[in-house]
Design an enzyme around this catalytic site. Structure first.
Site, PDB file in Angstrom:
ATOM      1  N   SER A   1       0.822  -1.209   0.000  1.00 42.81           N
ATOM      2  CA  SER A   1       0.000   0.000   0.000  1.00 42.81           C
ATOM      3  C   SER A   1       0.854   1.257   0.000  1.00 42.81           C
ATOM      4  O   SER A   1       0.310   2.360  -0.045  1.00 42.81           O
ATOM      5  CB  SER A   1      -0.895  -0.005   1.241  1.00 42.81           C
ATOM      6  OG  SER A   1      -0.072  -0.006   2.397  1.00 42.81           O
ATOM      7  N   CYS A   2       2.185   1.114   0.077  1.00 43.48           N
ATOM      8  CA  CYS A   2       3.015   2.313   0.274  1.00 43.48           C
ATOM      9  C   CYS A   2       3.945   2.606  -0.891  1.00 43.48           C
ATOM     10  O   CYS A   2       3.794   3.622  -1.561  1.00 43.48           O
ATOM     11  CB  CYS A   2       3.812   2.173   1.557  1.00 43.48           C
ATOM     12  SG  CYS A   2       2.771   1.830   2.968  1.00 43.48           S
ATOM     13  N   PHE A   3       4.932   1.735  -1.120  1.00 42.58           N
ATOM     14  CA  PHE A   3       5.943   2.052  -2.135  1.00 42.58           C
ATOM     15  C   PHE A   3       5.328   2.436  -3.486  1.00 42.58           C
ATOM     16  O   PHE A   3       5.654   3.497  -4.028  1.00 42.58           O
ATOM     17  CB  PHE A   3       6.912   0.882  -2.328  1.00 42.58           C
ATOM     18  CG  PHE A   3       7.879   0.655  -1.198  1.00 42.58           C
ATOM     19  CD1 PHE A   3       8.067   1.606  -0.202  1.00 42.58           C
ATOM     20  CD2 PHE A   3       8.618  -0.515  -1.124  1.00 42.58           C
ATOM     21  CE1 PHE A   3       8.955   1.396   0.836  1.00 42.58           C
ATOM     22  CE2 PHE A   3       9.519  -0.735  -0.093  1.00 42.58           C
ATOM     23  CZ  PHE A   3       9.685   0.216   0.895  1.00 42.58           C
TER      24      PHE A   3
ATOM     25  N   ASP B   1       3.440   5.830  -3.225  1.00 43.18           N
ATOM     26  CA  ASP B   1       4.259   6.957  -2.777  1.00 43.18           C
ATOM     27  C   ASP B   1       5.253   7.383  -3.857  1.00 43.18           C
ATOM     28  O   ASP B   1       5.524   8.579  -4.039  1.00 43.18           O
ATOM     29  CB  ASP B   1       5.009   6.602  -1.488  1.00 43.18           C
ATOM     30  CG  ASP B   1       4.051   6.467  -0.307  1.00 43.18           C
ATOM     31  OD1 ASP B   1       2.870   6.831  -0.459  1.00 43.18           O
ATOM     32  OD2 ASP B   1       4.473   5.980   0.758  1.00 43.18           O
TER      33      ASP B   1
END
Ligand code: UGA
Length: 446
Positions: free
Chosen positions: A273-275, A278
Protein backbone atom coordinates in the site's frame (compact mmCIF):
# COMPACT_ATOMS: atom_id res chain seq x y z
CA UNK A 1 -3.39 12.56 27.03
CA UNK A 2 -6.72 12.33 25.19
CA UNK A 3 -6.20 11.43 21.55
CA UNK A 4 -8.57 11.05 18.59
CA UNK A 5 -7.49 9.08 15.53
CA UNK A 6 -9.38 9.75 12.32
CA UNK A 7 -9.19 6.73 10.01
CA UNK A 8 -8.91 3.21 11.42
CA UNK A 9 -6.83 1.49 8.75
CA UNK A 10 -3.62 -0.26 9.70
CA UNK A 11 -1.76 2.99 10.45
CA UNK A 12 -4.63 4.40 12.53
CA UNK A 13 -5.32 1.27 14.55
CA UNK A 14 -1.66 0.46 15.19
CA UNK A 15 -1.06 4.08 16.27
CA UNK A 16 -4.11 3.93 18.55
CA UNK A 17 -3.20 0.61 20.18
CA UNK A 18 0.44 1.62 20.70
CA UNK A 19 -0.38 5.06 22.14
CA UNK A 20 -2.92 3.41 24.46
CA UNK A 21 -0.19 1.01 25.60
CA UNK A 22 1.77 4.12 26.65
CA UNK A 23 -1.11 5.17 28.91
CA UNK A 24 -2.95 7.60 26.60
CA UNK A 25 -6.74 7.49 26.19
CA UNK A 26 -7.46 7.01 22.50
CA UNK A 27 -10.63 7.12 20.43
CA UNK A 28 -10.54 5.55 16.97
CA UNK A 29 -12.88 7.03 14.37
CA UNK A 30 -14.01 5.38 11.16
CA UNK A 31 -16.94 5.72 8.78
CA UNK A 32 -17.31 1.93 8.59
CA UNK A 33 -19.62 0.80 11.44
CA UNK A 34 -18.48 -2.84 11.16
CA UNK A 35 -14.85 -1.83 11.64
CA UNK A 36 -15.83 0.36 14.60
CA UNK A 37 -17.78 -2.54 16.15
CA UNK A 38 -14.80 -4.87 15.80
CA UNK A 39 -12.36 -2.40 17.32
CA UNK A 40 -14.81 -1.64 20.15
CA UNK A 41 -14.93 -5.37 20.88
CA UNK A 42 -11.13 -5.39 21.12
CA UNK A 43 -10.77 -7.22 17.82
CA UNK A 44 -8.09 -6.28 15.27
CA UNK A 45 -9.72 -5.35 11.94
CA UNK A 46 -6.70 -6.61 9.94
CA UNK A 47 -3.99 -9.25 10.28
CA UNK A 48 -1.04 -7.65 12.03
CA UNK A 49 1.20 -9.57 14.46
CA UNK A 50 0.99 -8.29 18.05
CA UNK A 51 -2.00 -6.07 17.35
CA UNK A 52 -4.82 -8.31 18.69
CA UNK A 53 -3.24 -8.60 22.16
CA UNK A 54 -2.45 -4.88 22.40
CA UNK A 55 -5.90 -3.88 21.21
CA UNK A 56 -7.77 -6.29 23.49
CA UNK A 57 -5.75 -5.10 26.49
CA UNK A 58 -6.34 -1.41 25.69
CA UNK A 59 -10.09 -1.90 25.21
CA UNK A 60 -10.38 -3.94 28.42
CA UNK A 61 -8.48 -1.19 30.32
CA UNK A 62 -10.84 1.42 28.79
CA UNK A 63 -7.93 3.27 27.26
CA UNK A 64 -9.18 2.64 23.72
CA UNK A 65 -12.62 2.97 22.18
CA UNK A 66 -14.01 3.40 18.69
CA UNK A 67 -16.83 5.42 17.20
CA UNK A 68 -18.28 6.68 13.93
CA UNK A 69 -18.93 10.05 15.64
CA UNK A 70 -15.94 12.16 14.54
CA UNK A 71 -17.21 15.38 16.13
CA UNK A 72 -17.57 13.81 19.59
CA UNK A 73 -14.14 12.17 19.43
CA UNK A 74 -12.42 15.38 18.31
CA UNK A 75 -14.26 17.50 20.88
CA UNK A 76 -12.87 15.39 23.70
CA UNK A 77 -9.28 15.20 22.41
CA UNK A 78 -6.22 17.34 22.97
CA UNK A 79 -4.51 15.79 19.96
CA UNK A 80 -6.25 14.63 16.78
CA UNK A 81 -4.39 12.49 14.23
CA UNK A 82 -5.40 12.33 10.57
CA UNK A 83 -4.70 8.73 9.46
CA UNK A 84 -6.93 8.41 6.41
CA UNK A 85 -5.78 6.94 3.10
CA UNK A 86 -4.03 8.89 0.36
CA UNK A 87 -4.52 6.70 -2.73
CA UNK A 88 -3.26 7.35 -6.25
CA UNK A 89 -5.50 9.02 -8.77
CA UNK A 90 -4.12 9.02 -12.34
CA UNK A 91 -0.56 9.00 -11.01
CA UNK A 92 -1.17 11.88 -8.60
CA UNK A 93 -2.02 11.78 -4.91
CA UNK A 94 -5.73 11.89 -4.08
CA UNK A 95 -6.02 14.16 -1.04
CA UNK A 96 -9.81 14.16 -0.88
CA UNK A 97 -10.04 11.98 2.27
CA UNK A 98 -7.44 14.13 4.07
CA UNK A 99 -9.28 17.30 3.08
CA UNK A 100 -12.66 15.92 4.14
CA UNK A 101 -11.19 14.89 7.50
CA UNK A 102 -9.57 18.33 7.97
CA UNK A 103 -12.88 20.08 7.22
CA UNK A 104 -14.80 17.85 9.66
CA UNK A 105 -12.17 18.22 12.38
CA UNK A 106 -12.25 22.00 11.89
CA UNK A 107 -16.03 22.07 12.33
CA UNK A 108 -15.79 19.88 15.46
CA UNK A 109 -13.06 22.06 17.00
CA UNK A 110 -15.04 25.24 16.40
CA UNK A 111 -17.91 24.03 18.51
CA UNK A 112 -15.74 22.54 21.26
CA UNK A 113 -14.61 24.00 24.57
CA UNK A 114 -11.89 26.65 24.66
CA UNK A 115 -8.52 24.96 25.06
CA UNK A 116 -5.40 24.49 22.99
CA UNK A 117 -5.72 21.67 20.43
CA UNK A 118 -3.26 20.10 18.06
CA UNK A 119 -4.09 18.40 14.77
CA UNK A 120 -1.45 16.00 13.43
CA UNK A 121 -1.25 14.74 9.86
CA UNK A 122 0.07 11.17 9.88
CA UNK A 123 -1.22 10.23 6.43
CA UNK A 124 1.50 10.38 3.76
CA UNK A 125 0.91 13.67 1.92
CA UNK A 126 2.86 15.65 -0.68
CA UNK A 127 4.91 18.65 0.50
CA UNK A 128 2.80 21.70 1.26
CA UNK A 129 -0.39 19.77 2.08
CA UNK A 130 -0.27 20.29 5.85
CA UNK A 131 0.68 23.97 5.79
CA UNK A 132 -1.63 24.53 2.78
CA UNK A 133 -5.06 22.91 2.42
CA UNK A 134 -5.11 21.15 5.81
CA UNK A 135 -4.33 24.34 7.73
CA UNK A 136 -6.79 26.38 5.68
CA UNK A 137 -9.62 23.85 6.14
CA UNK A 138 -8.97 23.59 9.89
CA UNK A 139 -9.00 27.36 10.29
CA UNK A 140 -12.03 27.93 8.09
CA UNK A 141 -13.96 25.12 9.77
CA UNK A 142 -13.11 26.06 13.35
CA UNK A 143 -12.72 29.81 13.17
CA UNK A 144 -10.04 29.37 15.84
CA UNK A 145 -7.13 31.83 16.13
CA UNK A 146 -3.66 30.37 15.44
CA UNK A 147 -2.76 30.51 19.17
CA UNK A 148 -5.47 27.98 19.99
CA UNK A 149 -4.84 25.57 17.13
CA UNK A 150 -1.54 23.73 16.75
CA UNK A 151 -0.53 21.80 13.65
CA UNK A 152 2.00 18.98 13.16
CA UNK A 153 3.08 16.50 10.50
CA UNK A 154 4.29 13.25 12.02
CA UNK A 155 4.98 10.60 9.35
CA UNK A 156 4.68 6.92 10.14
CA UNK A 157 7.43 4.38 9.43
CA UNK A 158 5.38 1.24 9.95
CA UNK A 159 6.12 -1.78 7.90
CA UNK A 160 3.18 -4.17 7.57
CA UNK A 161 3.85 -7.39 9.45
CA UNK A 162 6.06 -5.60 11.99
CA UNK A 163 4.02 -2.43 12.47
CA UNK A 164 3.52 -2.81 16.24
CA UNK A 165 7.21 -3.34 16.86
CA UNK A 166 8.10 -0.51 14.45
CA UNK A 167 5.82 1.85 16.40
CA UNK A 168 6.95 0.81 19.87
CA UNK A 169 10.67 0.64 19.00
CA UNK A 170 11.08 3.33 16.35
CA UNK A 171 14.37 4.28 14.67
CA UNK A 172 13.31 7.90 15.00
CA UNK A 173 10.22 10.03 15.52
CA UNK A 174 9.85 12.93 13.11
CA UNK A 175 7.99 15.90 14.54
CA UNK A 176 7.16 18.38 11.82
CA UNK A 177 5.60 21.35 13.55
CA UNK A 178 4.10 24.70 12.66
CA UNK A 179 5.54 26.27 15.82
CA UNK A 180 7.09 25.46 19.22
CA UNK A 181 3.75 25.14 21.01
CA UNK A 182 2.54 22.47 18.56
CA UNK A 183 5.83 20.57 18.77
CA UNK A 184 5.73 20.64 22.58
CA UNK A 185 2.41 18.76 22.60
CA UNK A 186 3.76 15.97 20.37
CA UNK A 187 6.95 15.78 22.43
CA UNK A 188 4.77 15.24 25.51
CA UNK A 189 2.73 12.57 23.69
CA UNK A 190 5.90 10.68 22.75
CA UNK A 191 7.70 11.28 26.08
CA UNK A 192 7.80 7.54 26.78
CA UNK A 193 9.76 6.77 23.59
CA UNK A 194 13.54 6.73 23.92
CA UNK A 195 14.55 7.07 20.23
CA UNK A 196 15.93 10.23 18.53
CA UNK A 197 13.19 12.81 17.98
CA UNK A 198 13.74 15.13 15.05
CA UNK A 199 12.03 18.51 15.12
CA UNK A 200 11.61 19.73 11.54
CA UNK A 201 9.35 21.93 9.42
CA UNK A 202 5.98 20.63 8.19
CA UNK A 203 7.30 20.43 4.62
CA UNK A 204 10.44 18.52 5.56
CA UNK A 205 8.40 16.06 7.61
CA UNK A 206 6.27 15.40 4.52
CA UNK A 207 9.38 14.97 2.37
CA UNK A 208 11.18 12.72 4.87
CA UNK A 209 8.46 10.13 4.47
CA UNK A 210 8.72 10.13 0.66
CA UNK A 211 12.52 10.17 0.70
CA UNK A 212 12.65 7.22 3.14
CA UNK A 213 10.28 5.09 1.06
CA UNK A 214 11.89 6.06 -2.27
CA UNK A 215 15.31 5.14 -0.88
CA UNK A 216 14.14 1.66 0.15
CA UNK A 217 12.32 1.12 -3.17
CA UNK A 218 15.45 2.29 -4.99
CA UNK A 219 17.51 -0.44 -3.30
CA UNK A 220 14.96 -3.07 -4.35
CA UNK A 221 14.77 -1.92 -7.97
CA UNK A 222 18.56 -1.68 -8.16
CA UNK A 223 18.87 -5.29 -6.98
CA UNK A 224 16.14 -6.40 -9.39
CA UNK A 225 17.94 -4.74 -12.28
CA UNK A 226 21.14 -6.62 -11.38
CA UNK A 227 19.02 -9.81 -11.12
CA UNK A 228 17.57 -9.22 -14.61
CA UNK A 229 21.07 -8.72 -16.04
CA UNK A 230 22.24 -11.93 -14.31
CA UNK A 231 19.23 -13.82 -15.72
CA UNK A 232 20.35 -12.77 -19.20
CA UNK A 233 23.94 -13.92 -18.57
CA UNK A 234 24.69 -17.67 -18.59
CA UNK A 235 26.57 -18.68 -15.44
CA UNK A 236 25.69 -15.49 -13.54
CA UNK A 237 24.07 -15.54 -10.08
CA UNK A 238 22.69 -12.37 -8.55
CA UNK A 239 22.77 -13.77 -4.99
CA UNK A 240 26.52 -14.40 -5.22
CA UNK A 241 27.12 -11.00 -6.80
CA UNK A 242 25.11 -9.12 -4.19
CA UNK A 243 26.54 -11.10 -1.26
CA UNK A 244 29.88 -9.52 -2.14
CA UNK A 245 28.31 -6.07 -2.53
CA UNK A 246 26.79 -6.46 0.97
CA UNK A 247 30.31 -6.62 2.42
CA UNK A 248 31.37 -3.26 0.98
CA UNK A 249 32.64 -1.12 3.83
CA UNK A 250 29.99 1.48 2.99
CA UNK A 251 27.20 -0.83 4.10
CA UNK A 252 28.80 -3.58 6.20
CA UNK A 253 29.15 -3.40 9.97
CA UNK A 254 32.08 -5.26 11.54
CA UNK A 255 32.52 -7.29 8.36
CA UNK A 256 28.88 -8.42 8.30
CA UNK A 257 26.04 -7.20 6.08
CA UNK A 258 24.14 -4.29 7.65
CA UNK A 259 20.31 -4.36 7.89
CA UNK A 260 20.15 -2.40 4.62
CA UNK A 261 21.19 -5.63 2.82
CA UNK A 262 17.65 -6.88 3.48
CA UNK A 263 16.50 -4.63 0.62
CA UNK A 264 19.51 -5.35 -1.60
CA UNK A 265 18.41 -8.73 -2.91
CA UNK A 266 16.80 -9.64 -6.17
CA UNK A 267 13.17 -10.68 -6.13
CA UNK A 268 10.03 -10.31 -8.20
CA UNK A 269 9.37 -6.68 -7.31
CA UNK A 270 7.78 -4.65 -4.56
CA UNK A 271 4.09 -4.19 -3.89
CA UNK A 272 1.96 -3.04 -0.99
CA UNK A 273 0.00 0.00 0.00
CA UNK A 274 3.01 2.31 0.27
CA UNK A 275 5.94 2.05 -2.13
CA UNK A 276 3.97 1.93 -5.42
CA UNK A 277 1.68 4.83 -4.58
CA UNK A 278 4.26 6.96 -2.78
CA UNK A 279 6.76 6.75 -5.63
CA UNK A 280 4.28 7.85 -8.26
CA UNK A 281 2.95 10.59 -5.97
CA UNK A 282 6.46 12.02 -5.39
CA UNK A 283 7.25 11.72 -9.10
CA UNK A 284 4.07 13.58 -10.02
CA UNK A 285 4.80 16.24 -7.41
CA UNK A 286 8.41 16.65 -8.62
CA UNK A 287 7.34 16.88 -12.26
CA UNK A 288 4.67 19.44 -11.40
CA UNK A 289 7.46 21.60 -9.95
CA UNK A 290 9.73 21.11 -12.96
CA UNK A 291 12.18 19.00 -10.91
CA UNK A 292 14.04 16.06 -12.47
CA UNK A 293 12.56 12.68 -11.53
CA UNK A 294 14.71 10.30 -13.61
CA UNK A 295 15.67 8.14 -10.62
CA UNK A 296 12.05 7.79 -9.52
CA UNK A 297 11.05 6.96 -13.12
CA UNK A 298 13.65 4.19 -13.21
CA UNK A 299 12.57 2.73 -9.84
CA UNK A 300 8.93 2.61 -10.96
CA UNK A 301 9.69 1.25 -14.45
CA UNK A 302 12.07 -1.44 -13.18
CA UNK A 303 9.43 -2.62 -10.74
CA UNK A 304 6.72 -2.58 -13.37
CA UNK A 305 8.83 -4.71 -15.72
CA UNK A 306 9.79 -7.33 -13.15
CA UNK A 307 6.70 -9.63 -13.32
CA UNK A 308 7.03 -9.73 -17.14
CA UNK A 309 10.67 -10.75 -16.80
CA UNK A 310 9.57 -13.55 -14.46
CA UNK A 311 7.09 -14.70 -17.13
CA UNK A 312 10.01 -14.92 -19.57
CA UNK A 313 11.91 -17.12 -17.10
CA UNK A 314 8.90 -19.46 -17.00
CA UNK A 315 8.73 -19.48 -20.81
CA UNK A 316 12.43 -20.29 -20.96
CA UNK A 317 11.71 -23.45 -18.95
CA UNK A 318 8.30 -24.42 -20.33
CA UNK A 319 8.02 -22.81 -23.77
CA UNK A 320 4.57 -21.48 -24.70
CA UNK A 321 2.45 -21.11 -21.56
CA UNK A 322 -0.94 -21.56 -23.23
CA UNK A 323 -2.94 -24.25 -21.44
CA UNK A 324 -0.09 -25.01 -19.02
CA UNK A 325 -1.02 -25.40 -15.37
CA UNK A 326 1.13 -23.07 -13.24
CA UNK A 327 0.84 -22.37 -9.52
CA UNK A 328 1.70 -19.11 -7.79
CA UNK A 329 2.51 -19.62 -4.10
CA UNK A 330 2.01 -16.50 -1.99
CA UNK A 331 -0.57 -13.86 -2.81
CA UNK A 332 -0.02 -11.36 0.03
CA UNK A 333 2.41 -8.62 -1.05
CA UNK A 334 4.77 -9.76 1.72
CA UNK A 335 4.71 -12.30 4.57
CA UNK A 336 2.69 -11.69 7.74
CA UNK A 337 0.01 -9.62 6.10
CA UNK A 338 -3.30 -10.37 4.41
CA UNK A 339 -2.86 -7.29 2.19
CA UNK A 340 -2.93 -7.95 -1.56
CA UNK A 341 -2.53 -4.37 -2.74
CA UNK A 342 -0.16 -4.16 -5.74
CA UNK A 343 1.03 -7.67 -4.87
CA UNK A 344 3.52 -9.10 -7.41
CA UNK A 345 2.01 -12.58 -6.83
CA UNK A 346 -1.40 -11.28 -7.89
CA UNK A 347 0.16 -9.49 -10.90
CA UNK A 348 1.76 -12.79 -11.94
CA UNK A 349 -1.50 -14.71 -11.61
CA UNK A 350 -3.16 -12.14 -13.87
CA UNK A 351 -0.30 -12.26 -16.41
CA UNK A 352 -0.48 -16.06 -16.46
CA UNK A 353 -4.23 -15.99 -17.07
CA UNK A 354 -3.73 -13.37 -19.82
CA UNK A 355 -1.10 -15.62 -21.44
CA UNK A 356 -3.69 -18.43 -21.60
CA UNK A 357 -2.08 -20.50 -18.83
CA UNK A 358 -4.17 -22.36 -16.24
CA UNK A 359 -3.39 -20.11 -13.29
CA UNK A 360 -3.63 -21.52 -9.75
CA UNK A 361 -2.95 -19.58 -6.57
CA UNK A 362 -2.31 -20.37 -2.91
CA UNK A 363 -1.59 -18.41 0.24
CA UNK A 364 -1.02 -19.94 3.67
CA UNK A 365 -2.94 -17.14 5.43
CA UNK A 366 -6.72 -17.75 5.25
CA UNK A 367 -7.46 -13.99 5.41
CA UNK A 368 -5.15 -13.36 2.42
CA UNK A 369 -6.86 -16.15 0.50
CA UNK A 370 -10.28 -14.73 1.36
CA UNK A 371 -9.14 -11.32 0.05
CA UNK A 372 -7.85 -13.01 -3.11
CA UNK A 373 -11.24 -14.70 -3.62
CA UNK A 374 -12.91 -11.28 -3.52
CA UNK A 375 -10.35 -9.73 -5.87
CA UNK A 376 -9.72 -12.44 -8.46
CA UNK A 377 -12.60 -14.09 -10.20
CA UNK A 378 -12.28 -15.03 -13.84
CA UNK A 379 -10.08 -17.90 -14.88
CA UNK A 380 -7.97 -18.11 -11.73
CA UNK A 381 -8.34 -21.02 -9.30
CA UNK A 382 -7.48 -20.42 -5.66
CA UNK A 383 -6.67 -23.23 -3.23
CA UNK A 384 -6.58 -23.63 0.55
CA UNK A 385 -3.92 -26.31 0.34
CA UNK A 386 -0.52 -26.27 -1.38
CA UNK A 387 -1.05 -29.91 -2.40
CA UNK A 388 -4.14 -28.94 -4.38
CA UNK A 389 -2.48 -25.92 -5.95
CA UNK A 390 0.52 -27.99 -7.09
CA UNK A 391 -1.31 -31.13 -8.19
CA UNK A 392 -0.63 -31.65 -11.87
CA UNK A 393 1.18 -28.29 -12.19
CA UNK A 394 4.03 -27.94 -14.66
CA UNK A 395 5.64 -25.15 -12.68
CA UNK A 396 5.33 -23.43 -9.32
CA UNK A 397 6.51 -19.95 -8.50
CA UNK A 398 7.15 -18.77 -4.94
CA UNK A 399 5.97 -15.16 -4.95
CA UNK A 400 5.87 -14.38 -1.20
CA UNK A 401 8.56 -15.38 1.30
CA UNK A 402 6.14 -17.07 3.70
CA UNK A 403 8.14 -19.12 6.26
CA UNK A 404 5.43 -21.82 5.96
CA UNK A 405 6.77 -22.67 2.49
CA UNK A 406 10.12 -23.57 3.99
CA UNK A 407 8.49 -26.24 6.15
CA UNK A 408 6.93 -28.15 3.23
CA UNK A 409 8.10 -31.54 2.02
CA UNK A 410 9.15 -30.37 -1.42
CA UNK A 411 10.26 -33.79 -2.63
CA UNK A 412 6.78 -35.19 -1.96
CA UNK A 413 5.08 -32.12 -3.48
CA UNK A 414 7.31 -32.27 -6.56
CA UNK A 415 6.23 -35.87 -7.09
CA UNK A 416 2.60 -34.68 -7.40
CA UNK A 417 3.46 -32.15 -10.11
CA UNK A 418 3.20 -32.97 -13.81
CA UNK A 419 6.64 -31.53 -14.37
CA UNK A 420 8.49 -30.29 -11.33
CA UNK A 421 9.77 -26.82 -12.04
CA UNK A 422 10.06 -24.71 -8.91
CA UNK A 423 11.00 -21.07 -9.48
CA UNK A 424 11.89 -19.34 -6.21
CA UNK A 425 11.05 -15.68 -6.69
CA UNK A 426 12.22 -14.68 -3.22
CA UNK A 427 15.29 -16.86 -2.67
CA UNK A 428 13.28 -18.39 0.18
CA UNK A 429 14.59 -21.94 -0.15
CA UNK A 430 18.08 -20.96 -1.34
CA UNK A 431 19.89 -22.44 1.68
CA UNK A 432 17.90 -25.69 1.70
CA UNK A 433 18.90 -29.05 0.25
CA UNK A 434 16.58 -29.59 -2.72
CA UNK A 435 16.32 -32.89 -4.54
CA UNK A 436 17.76 -32.54 -8.08
CA UNK A 437 14.56 -34.00 -9.54
CA UNK A 438 12.61 -30.99 -8.31
CA UNK A 439 13.86 -28.57 -10.95
CA UNK A 440 14.56 -25.89 -8.35
CA UNK A 441 15.74 -22.56 -9.66
CA UNK A 442 16.25 -19.25 -7.94
CA UNK A 443 15.43 -15.87 -9.43
CA UNK A 444 18.51 -13.97 -10.64
CA UNK A 445 20.32 -16.97 -12.09
CA UNK A 446 21.42 -16.95 -15.75
C1 UGA B 1 7.16 0.12 3.62
C2 UGA B 1 8.44 0.58 4.34
O1 UGA B 1 9.33 -0.54 4.54
C3 UGA B 1 8.14 1.21 5.68
O2 UGA B 1 9.34 1.73 6.24
C4 UGA B 1 7.13 2.33 5.47
O3 UGA B 1 6.79 2.97 6.68
C5 UGA B 1 5.88 1.74 4.84
O4 UGA B 1 6.23 1.20 3.56
C6 UGA B 1 4.85 2.84 4.68
O5 UGA B 1 5.06 3.76 3.89
O6 UGA B 1 3.86 2.84 5.40
P1 UGA B 1 5.70 -2.11 3.72
O7 UGA B 1 5.09 -1.61 2.44
O8 UGA B 1 4.80 -2.59 4.80
O9 UGA B 1 6.59 -0.95 4.38
O10 UGA B 1 6.67 -3.32 3.41
P2 UGA B 1 8.19 -3.61 3.00
O11 UGA B 1 8.70 -4.64 3.91
O12 UGA B 1 8.99 -2.40 2.86
O13 UGA B 1 7.98 -4.30 1.60
C7 UGA B 1 7.41 -3.61 0.49
C8 UGA B 1 7.50 -4.48 -0.74
O14 UGA B 1 8.85 -4.61 -1.16
C9 UGA B 1 6.99 -5.91 -0.54
O15 UGA B 1 6.27 -6.29 -1.70
C10 UGA B 1 8.24 -6.71 -0.41
O16 UGA B 1 8.08 -8.05 -0.77
C11 UGA B 1 9.16 -5.97 -1.37
N1 UGA B 1 10.58 -6.18 -1.12
C12 UGA B 1 11.13 -5.86 0.08
C13 UGA B 1 11.35 -6.70 -2.14
O17 UGA B 1 10.86 -6.99 -3.23
N2 UGA B 1 12.67 -6.89 -1.91
C14 UGA B 1 13.24 -6.58 -0.75
O18 UGA B 1 14.48 -6.76 -0.64
C15 UGA B 1 12.46 -6.05 0.28
Amino acid sequence: MDVAIIGSGYVGVVTAACLASHGHRVTCVDIDPDRVARISAGEAPMHEPGLPALLAEAVAARRLSATTDLAAAVAGAEVTFICVGTPSQDGAIDLSLVETAAGQIGAALGSGEERYRVVVVKSTVVPGTTAGPVRRLLQEGSGLPADRLGLCMNPEFLSQGSAVRDFLEPDRIVIGAMDDASAAVLERLYAGFACPKLRVSLTNAELIKYAANSFQACLISFSNQIAAICEATPGADEAEVMAAVHLDRLIAVDGRPAPVARFLRGGIGFGGSCFPKDLVALRHFGRSRGAATTMLDAIVDTNHDRPRQVMELLRRQLGDLTGRRIAVLGLAFKPDTDDLRESPGVALLRLLAEAGAEAHGHDPLPEALANARRLLRNGIALHDSVDEALEGAEAALIATAWPAYRRLDWTRLGAGMARPVLLDGRGLLADMEMSPGLGYRRIGVG
